[in-house]
Design a protein around this motif. Structure first.
Motif, PDB file in Angstrom:
ATOM      1  N   MET A 261       0.809  -1.211   0.000  1.00  0.00           N
ATOM      2  CA  MET A 261       0.000   0.000   0.000  1.00  0.00           C
ATOM      3  C   MET A 261       0.847   1.267   0.000  1.00  0.00           C
ATOM      4  SD  MET A 261      -3.046  -1.189  -0.060  1.00  0.00           S
ATOM      5  CE  MET A 261      -4.156   0.082   0.452  1.00  0.00           C
ATOM      6  N   GLY A 262       1.727   1.423   0.960  1.00  0.00           N
ATOM      7  CA  GLY A 262       2.505   2.648   1.089  1.00  0.00           C
ATOM      8  C   GLY A 262       3.962   2.345   1.366  1.00  0.00           C
ATOM      9  N   ASP A 263       4.761   3.394   1.456  1.00  0.00           N
ATOM     10  CA  ASP A 263       6.197   3.256   1.683  1.00  0.00           C
ATOM     11  C   ASP A 263       6.567   3.695   3.093  1.00  0.00           C
ATOM     12  OD1 ASP A 263       6.552   2.634  -1.046  1.00  0.00           O
ATOM     13  OD2 ASP A 263       6.722   4.748  -1.551  1.00  0.00           O
ATOM     14  N   ILE A 264       7.708   3.205   3.569  1.00  0.00           N
ATOM     15  CA  ILE A 264       8.309   3.684   4.809  1.00  0.00           C
ATOM     16  C   ILE A 264       9.712   4.155   4.455  1.00  0.00           C
ATOM     17  CG2 ILE A 264       9.031   3.125   7.148  1.00  0.00           C
ATOM     18  CD1 ILE A 264       6.982   0.866   7.099  1.00  0.00           C
ATOM     19  N   ALA A 265      10.015   5.398   4.782  1.00  0.00           N
ATOM     20  CA  ALA A 265      11.314   5.975   4.465  1.00  0.00           C
ATOM     21  C   ALA A 265      11.919   6.600   5.715  1.00  0.00           C
ATOM     22  CB  ALA A 265      11.170   7.043   3.373  1.00  0.00           C
ATOM     23  N   LEU A 266      13.234   6.743   5.714  1.00  0.00           N
ATOM     24  CA  LEU A 266      13.910   7.443   6.799  1.00  0.00           C
ATOM     25  C   LEU A 266      13.703   8.939   6.629  1.00  0.00           C
ATOM     26  CD1 LEU A 266      17.246   5.452   7.001  1.00  0.00           C
ATOM     27  CD2 LEU A 266      15.432   5.497   8.686  1.00  0.00           C
ATOM     28  N   SER A 267      13.610   9.635   7.729  1.00  0.00           N
ATOM     29  CA  SER A 267      13.396  11.077   7.661  1.00  0.00           C
ATOM     30  C   SER A 267      14.731  11.821   7.630  1.00  0.00           C
ATOM     31  CB  SER A 267      12.567  11.532   8.857  1.00  0.00           C
ATOM     32  OG  SER A 267      13.238  11.209  10.052  1.00  0.00           O
ATOM     33  N   ASN A 268      14.641  13.085   7.329  1.00  0.00           N
ATOM     34  CA  ASN A 268      15.790  13.994   7.300  1.00  0.00           C
ATOM     35  C   ASN A 268      16.879  13.510   6.350  1.00  0.00           C
ATOM     36  OD1 ASN A 268      14.433  15.554   9.209  1.00  0.00           O
ATOM     37  ND2 ASN A 268      15.334  14.410  10.887  1.00  0.00           N
ATOM     38  N   ASN A 269      18.115  13.619   6.766  1.00  0.00           N
ATOM     39  CA  ASN A 269      19.247  13.233   5.904  1.00  0.00           C
ATOM     40  C   ASN A 269      19.794  11.863   6.272  1.00  0.00           C
ATOM     41  OD1 ASN A 269      19.173  15.595   4.384  1.00  0.00           O
ATOM     42  ND2 ASN A 269      20.361  16.697   5.922  1.00  0.00           N
ATOM     43  N   GLU A 270      18.994  11.012   6.859  1.00  0.00           N
ATOM     44  CA  GLU A 270      19.435   9.669   7.229  1.00  0.00           C
ATOM     45  C   GLU A 270      19.373   8.743   6.022  1.00  0.00           C
ATOM     46  OE1 GLU A 270      17.899   9.347  11.784  1.00  0.00           O
ATOM     47  OE2 GLU A 270      16.440   9.014  10.212  1.00  0.00           O
ATOM     48  N   SER A 271      20.232   7.716   6.026  1.00  0.00           N
ATOM     49  CA  SER A 271      20.170   6.694   4.986  1.00  0.00           C
ATOM     50  C   SER A 271      20.280   5.323   5.655  1.00  0.00           C
ATOM     51  CB  SER A 271      21.289   6.874   3.957  1.00  0.00           C
ATOM     52  OG  SER A 271      22.538   6.527   4.508  1.00  0.00           O
ATOM     53  N   VAL A 272      19.832   4.296   4.962  1.00  0.00           N
ATOM     54  CA  VAL A 272      19.861   2.938   5.498  1.00  0.00           C
ATOM     55  C   VAL A 272      21.302   2.509   5.801  1.00  0.00           C
ATOM     56  CG1 VAL A 272      19.357   0.510   4.978  1.00  0.00           C
ATOM     57  CG2 VAL A 272      17.650   2.271   4.494  1.00  0.00           C
ATOM     58  N   PRO A 273      22.288   2.722   4.904  1.00  0.00           N
ATOM     59  CA  PRO A 273      23.657   2.336   5.253  1.00  0.00           C
ATOM     60  C   PRO A 273      24.196   3.063   6.490  1.00  0.00           C
ATOM     61  CG  PRO A 273      23.489   2.686   2.898  1.00  0.00           C
ATOM     62  CD  PRO A 273      22.199   3.142   3.499  1.00  0.00           C
ATOM     63  N   GLN A 274      23.877   4.344   6.653  1.00  0.00           N
ATOM     64  CA  GLN A 274      24.336   5.084   7.832  1.00  0.00           C
ATOM     65  C   GLN A 274      23.728   4.502   9.105  1.00  0.00           C
ATOM     66  OE1 GLN A 274      22.966   8.986   6.812  1.00  0.00           O
ATOM     67  NE2 GLN A 274      24.917   9.608   5.906  1.00  0.00           N
ATOM     68  N   ARG A 275      22.427   4.212   9.077  1.00  0.00           N
ATOM     69  CA  ARG A 275      21.754   3.646  10.250  1.00  0.00           C
ATOM     70  C   ARG A 275      22.295   2.257  10.553  1.00  0.00           C
ATOM     71  NH1 ARG A 275      20.463   6.774  13.746  1.00  0.00           N
ATOM     72  NH2 ARG A 275      22.129   7.740  12.667  1.00  0.00           N
ATOM     73  N   ALA A 276      22.512   1.436   9.498  1.00  0.00           N
ATOM     74  CA  ALA A 276      23.033   0.083   9.698  1.00  0.00           C
ATOM     75  C   ALA A 276      24.418   0.142  10.337  1.00  0.00           C
ATOM     76  CB  ALA A 276      23.083  -0.670   8.369  1.00  0.00           C
ATOM     77  N   GLN A 277      25.280   1.032   9.850  1.00  0.00           N
ATOM     78  CA  GLN A 277      26.623   1.161  10.416  1.00  0.00           C
ATOM     79  C   GLN A 277      26.550   1.601  11.878  1.00  0.00           C
ATOM     80  OE1 GLN A 277      29.454   3.391   8.123  1.00  0.00           O
ATOM     81  NE2 GLN A 277      30.919   3.495   9.787  1.00  0.00           N
ATOM     82  N   ALA A 278      25.704   2.569  12.172  1.00  0.00           N
ATOM     83  CA  ALA A 278      25.582   3.056  13.545  1.00  0.00           C
ATOM     84  C   ALA A 278      25.064   1.959  14.481  1.00  0.00           C
ATOM     85  CB  ALA A 278      24.664   4.273  13.586  1.00  0.00           C
ATOM     86  N   LEU A 279      24.111   1.150  14.015  1.00  0.00           N
ATOM     87  CA  LEU A 279      23.573   0.071  14.847  1.00  0.00           C
ATOM     88  C   LEU A 279      24.600  -1.033  15.070  1.00  0.00           C
ATOM     89  CD1 LEU A 279      19.957  -0.069  13.411  1.00  0.00           C
ATOM     90  CD2 LEU A 279      20.617   0.606  15.726  1.00  0.00           C
TER      91      LEU A 279
END
Length: 130
Positions: A93-111
């Motif tokens: 139905m819809g999408d889920i995206a990160l807000s602001n200037n975040e990206s999936v690789p940045q979040r994955a690295q931080a986690l």
């Protein structure tokens, strides 16, 4: 009167059912971990690559997709996408995206960094018992 009541009831159900259309933006936090004193070496994460391949209308729900044409998205836009929302029947139905200037690789690295710091803290040897 009966028709008005039915229309009112159906409208209420539609408004209260929680529609999943559109794009939702979320911000994923990373837990703050205080690293312990470790002298066993160092771990360094040099890069994180996003190897997801988005498809238009995939048959498998686990394949990354967006609402629209994937070929029109830039790599930067794709890096912000987390996934699709699905209804109770599995329809995208819809999408889920990160807000602001975040990206999936940045979040994955931080986690991963936070998890490694936490593992270092938990792996500290305990003091011997008297």
């Amino acid at each position: 009167m009966k028709k008005c009541l039915i229309v009112l009831l159906l409208t209420s159900v539609a408004l209260l059912s929680g529609c999943v259309t559109g794009r939702r933006s979320v911000s994923l936090g990373v837990p703050q971990v205080t690293p312990g004193a470790v002298d066993k070496g160092a771990i360094q994460i040099t890069s994180v690559a996003d190897n997801r391949e988005f498809q238009n209308n995939p048959l498998d729900a686990s394949v990354p997709s967006i609402n629209g044409d994937v070929s029109t998205m830039t790599p930067e836009q794709k890096s912000k996408m987390i996934g699709r929302q699905r209804n109770g029947f599995g329809k995208a139905m819809g999408d889920i995206a990160l807000s602001n200037n975040e990206s999936v690789p940045q979040r994955a690295q931080a986690l991963v960094e936070a998890a490694l710091k936490n593992a270092v803290i938990k792996s500290q040897p305990m003091a011997p018992r008297p």
